[in-house]
Write an enzyme that holds these catalytic residues in place. Structure first.
Site, PDB file in Angstrom:
ATOM      1  N   ASP A  84       0.855  -1.189   0.000  1.00  0.00           N
ATOM      2  CA  ASP A  84       0.000   0.000   0.000  1.00  0.00           C
ATOM      3  C   ASP A  84       0.886   1.232   0.000  1.00  0.00           C
ATOM      4  O   ASP A  84       1.991   1.191  -0.555  1.00  0.00           O
ATOM      5  CB  ASP A  84      -0.900  -0.019   1.252  1.00  0.00           C
ATOM      6  CG  ASP A  84      -2.203   0.731   1.013  1.00  0.00           C
ATOM      7  OD1 ASP A  84      -2.264   1.929   1.354  1.00  0.00           O
ATOM      8  OD2 ASP A  84      -3.137   0.117   0.471  1.00  0.00           O
ATOM      9  N   HIS A 125      -3.524   5.636   4.732  1.00  0.00           N
ATOM     10  CA  HIS A 125      -4.263   4.512   4.143  1.00  0.00           C
ATOM     11  C   HIS A 125      -3.648   3.177   4.547  1.00  0.00           C
ATOM     12  O   HIS A 125      -4.331   2.272   5.039  1.00  0.00           O
ATOM     13  CB  HIS A 125      -4.273   4.667   2.623  1.00  0.00           C
ATOM     14  CG  HIS A 125      -5.203   3.764   1.889  1.00  0.00           C
ATOM     15  ND1 HIS A 125      -4.783   2.593   1.294  1.00  0.00           N
ATOM     16  CD2 HIS A 125      -6.525   3.855   1.627  1.00  0.00           C
ATOM     17  CE1 HIS A 125      -5.808   2.014   0.695  1.00  0.00           C
ATOM     18  NE2 HIS A 125      -6.878   2.754   0.888  1.00  0.00           N
ATOM     19  N   SER A 159     -11.138  -1.097   0.045  1.00  0.00           N
ATOM     20  CA  SER A 159      -9.775  -1.045   0.590  1.00  0.00           C
ATOM     21  C   SER A 159      -9.713  -1.595   1.999  1.00  0.00           C
ATOM     22  O   SER A 159      -8.699  -2.177   2.397  1.00  0.00           O
ATOM     23  CB  SER A 159      -9.282   0.404   0.636  1.00  0.00           C
ATOM     24  OG  SER A 159      -8.702   0.806  -0.558  1.00  0.00           O
TER      25      SER A 159
END
Length: 478
Positions: free
Chosen positions: A167, A204, A414
Site C-alpha cells: 500500500d 491509508h 480497501s
C-alpha cells in the site's frame, strides 16, 4: 452540480505523475486511466510483432507516421513486459488516445490467431479509494475505540501469521497507537504538506494495518510503501513493485492488497502476468480489493480469483454496508467477487496519537447517492465540501478542514480487504492451519453468515469483534 469524482481524481493523479500524460478509457466511457501514446507487449517475439504490425498499420493513418513506433524502454525486466511508444503522447486530450486505440485494433487479427492477448494499454493501478473513492476519512472520537475492536487473543511469535500489506507507507507516529506497536515497515513519504496538513490518502496503509491487527492479533505485519504517489502507479511498473515488495520481505503467508484497476477485459493485466504466475506457484494467498465503482466489471488483480489457474491463490473482497446485511453502495460486485466483509464506516488508526493533525477534504458529498441507493450512505453523509470539487465547479466555496487525533472512520473495499485477510489469519491461528489457501477454503466453507448484494446471497466474513451500525433508510425522492 454534483461533484464528478473520477474527473477530480484524474486531476489529482495527473498532478502526482506530471511527466506521464494520461487519458481516460475505454474510449466512450471513463472506467480507468492509462498512459497516452504507449502500449504494452511481452518481451521478445510478441513485442517485435506488435511493433511491426503497428508500424505497418500507421502508414495509412494521416495523423501518425512509422517513426512514431519505437520502444520506450528497450531493456527487459522480471515482468517480461515492454513499453512501446506508438504515438505522440501530447496529442489529444484526457478523453482518449487515438494512437493507442489504433494500435489495439491493429493487433486484433493476430490475437485471434494466437488465442491470447498480445497488446494492452498501460493502465494506472491505484489505491481502491483513489480513482473510485468510497469516501474520505472522518474523525472518530478516541473514547469509542476502533471497530472492529481489537481481539484480545495472545500473540505467539512462533505461530504468528506473516502478513504483507502492499500500500502506501505508515504514518511516522503510528507506533504511538498501541494496536500498531508491533507493526513494521516503510514510513510514508510526504505524509504532510508544507503547512502540516495531512495529504490525501496519507494513513491509508496505517489504517489497513490496524484492521489486520485488530481482527488477527497473532500476526506479524509489515507495510511496504509500494503505492506512495497519490496511491497510483503505471501497470508497467506495478508488477516490478510487487516483485520488489516480496523480494524485500520474502513471500509471506498473506498479501493484503487494496489497489487495482479495471481494463475492460476478463483475462487479467499484462503487466502483472509474471507476478501472478509466480504467486500461483508459491503458497502465498493474495487478498485483494474488488474496487469501488459499483460495477460488475472485473477489477484486477482481485478478479484473478475467478480465473481457474489462480482461483486458489486469490481471494477477492467486496464491501458490506455498516449493518452487514447488504452490499455497500460503492462496492464492485459480480461472480468474480468471492467474499464480502464490513467495509463501510469502519473505525481504525489513521495517525499516531502524538498531536492533532489537520486534513482538508478533497471531494464534496452528493445530494443523493450517486449509485441510486436509498440509505444514508457515504456518498451523502457526513456532509462536507471538498477542494477538488470546488475547482471542478468553480463556485468559489471553501473546502472543509477537520482535525484527526488518532482514530478515523473510513469506507471502501480497501478496508473490507484487510478485514478479510485478518479473518483468514485468525482462522489459521484458531485451527493451527499453516496453509493460508487451505484456510481460505475452510473459512468460506464454514461461514454461516450471508448478505444480499444486488439480489445475490454472498458469503459475509464478519469478525466477532465487529459492531454492526444500523443504517438510516431514506424515502424515495418526491
Amino acid at each position: 452540480m454534483a461533484p464528478e469524482r473520477f474527473h477530480e481524481q484524474f486531476d489529482h493523479i495527473q498532478r502526482s505523475m506530471p511527466d506521464v500524460p494520461l487519458a481516460m478509457g475505454p474510449d466512450d466511457t471513463a472506467e480507468f486511466l492509462y498512459e497516452k501514446g504507449v502500449v504494452l507487449a511481452r518481451d521478445g517475439e510478441e513485442a517485435r510483432l506488435v511493433e511491426d504490425t503497428v508500424r505497418t498499420h500507421f502508414t495509412a493513418a494521416p495523423d501518425l507516421t512509422p517513426d512514431h513506433v519505437r520502444r520506450a524502454s528497450p531493456e527487459t525486466n522480471r515482468t517480461g513486459v515492454t513499453r512501446i511508444q506508438v504515438g505522440d503522447p501530447g496529442h489529444g486530450d484526457r478523453s482518449g488516445d487515438r494512437a493507442v486505440a489504433h494500435a489495439l485494433r491493429a493487433l486484433r487479427a493476430h490475437e485471434r490467431r494466437a488465442g491470447r492477448r498480445l497488446v494492452s494499454r498501460n493502465h494506472v493501478v491505484h489505491i481502491a479509494v483513489n480513482a473510485c473513492p468510497g469516501d474520505e476519512p472522518v474523525p472518530a472520537p478516541l473514547a469509542a475505540g476502533p471497530n472492529p475492536a481489537p481481539d484480545t487473543s495472545p500473540y505467539d511469535p512462533d505461530t504468528a501469521v506473516d502478513v504483507l500489506v502492499v500500500d502506501n507507507g505508515l504514518t511516522h507516529d503510528h507506533r504511538a497507537a498501541p494496536l500498531l506497536a508491533r507493526v513494521r515497515g516503510d514510513t510514508q513519504l510526504g505524509e504532510r504538506d508544507e503547512e502540516g496538513v495531512l495529504r490525501p490518502y496519507a494513513g491509508h496503509g496505517t489504517f489497513i494495518a490496524g484492521l489486520v491487527a485488530a481482527v488477527a492479533p497473532n500476526t506479524d505485519i509489515i507495510v511496504r510503501n509500494t503505492l506512495d504517489d497519490a496511491g497510483a502507479v503505471l501497470e508497467s511498473e506495478f508488477g516490478h513493485r510487487l516483485f520488489e515488495a516480496v523480494d524485500r520481505h520474502g513471500w509471506p503467508d498473506i498479501i493484503s492488497l487494496s489497489a487495482g484497476t479495471s481494463n475492460g477485459r476478463t483475462d487479467g493485466l499484462l503487466g502483472v502476468d509474471a507476478f501472478m504466475r509466480e504467486l500461483r506457484d508459491r503458497g502465498t494467498l493474495l487478498v485483494a480489493a474488488a474496487g469501488n465503482n459499483a460495477s460488475a466489471t472485473p477489477f484486477w488483480p482481485a478478479a484473478y480469483a475467478d480465473l481457474p489457474d489462480h482461483a486458489d491463490a486469490v481471494l477477492s473482497v467486496g464491501a458490506l454496508r455498516s449493518d452487514g446485511e447488504y452490499g455497500a453502495c460503492f462496492s464492485n460486485h459480480g461472480p468474480w467477487v468471492k467474499a464480502y466483509a464490513p467495509g463501510e464506516r469502519l473505525v481504525g488508526v489513521l495517525t499516531g496519537f502524538e498531536q492533532p493533525v489537520p486534513y482538508v477534504y478533497q471531494h464534496s458529498t452528493y445530494d443523493a447517492c450517486r449509485f441510486g441507493f436509498r440509505y444514508a450512505c457515504t456518498c451523502r453523509h457526513p456532509r462536507h465540501t471538498g477542494l477538488l470539487s470546488e475547482r471542478q465547479e468553480s463556485t468559489g466555496g471553501t473546502a472543509e478542514k477537520v482535525m484527526f487525533e488518532g482514530y478515523a472512520q473510513w469506507s471502501g473495499t480497501s478496508f473490507a480487504t484487510p478485514v478479510a485477510a485478518g479473518m483468514v489469519a485468525a482462522h489459521m491461528t484458531a485451527h493451527k492451519e499453516r496453509d493460508p489457501r487451505a484456510a481460505r477454503r475452510q473459512l468460506l466453507a464454514a461461514t454461516a453468515d450471508y448478505a444480499e448484494v444486488r439480489g445475490a446471497h454472498v458469503p459475509a466474513l464478519l469478525p466477532p469483534t465487529w459492531r454492526p451500525v444500523p443504517v438510516t433508510r431514506l424515502a424515495p425522492p418526491a
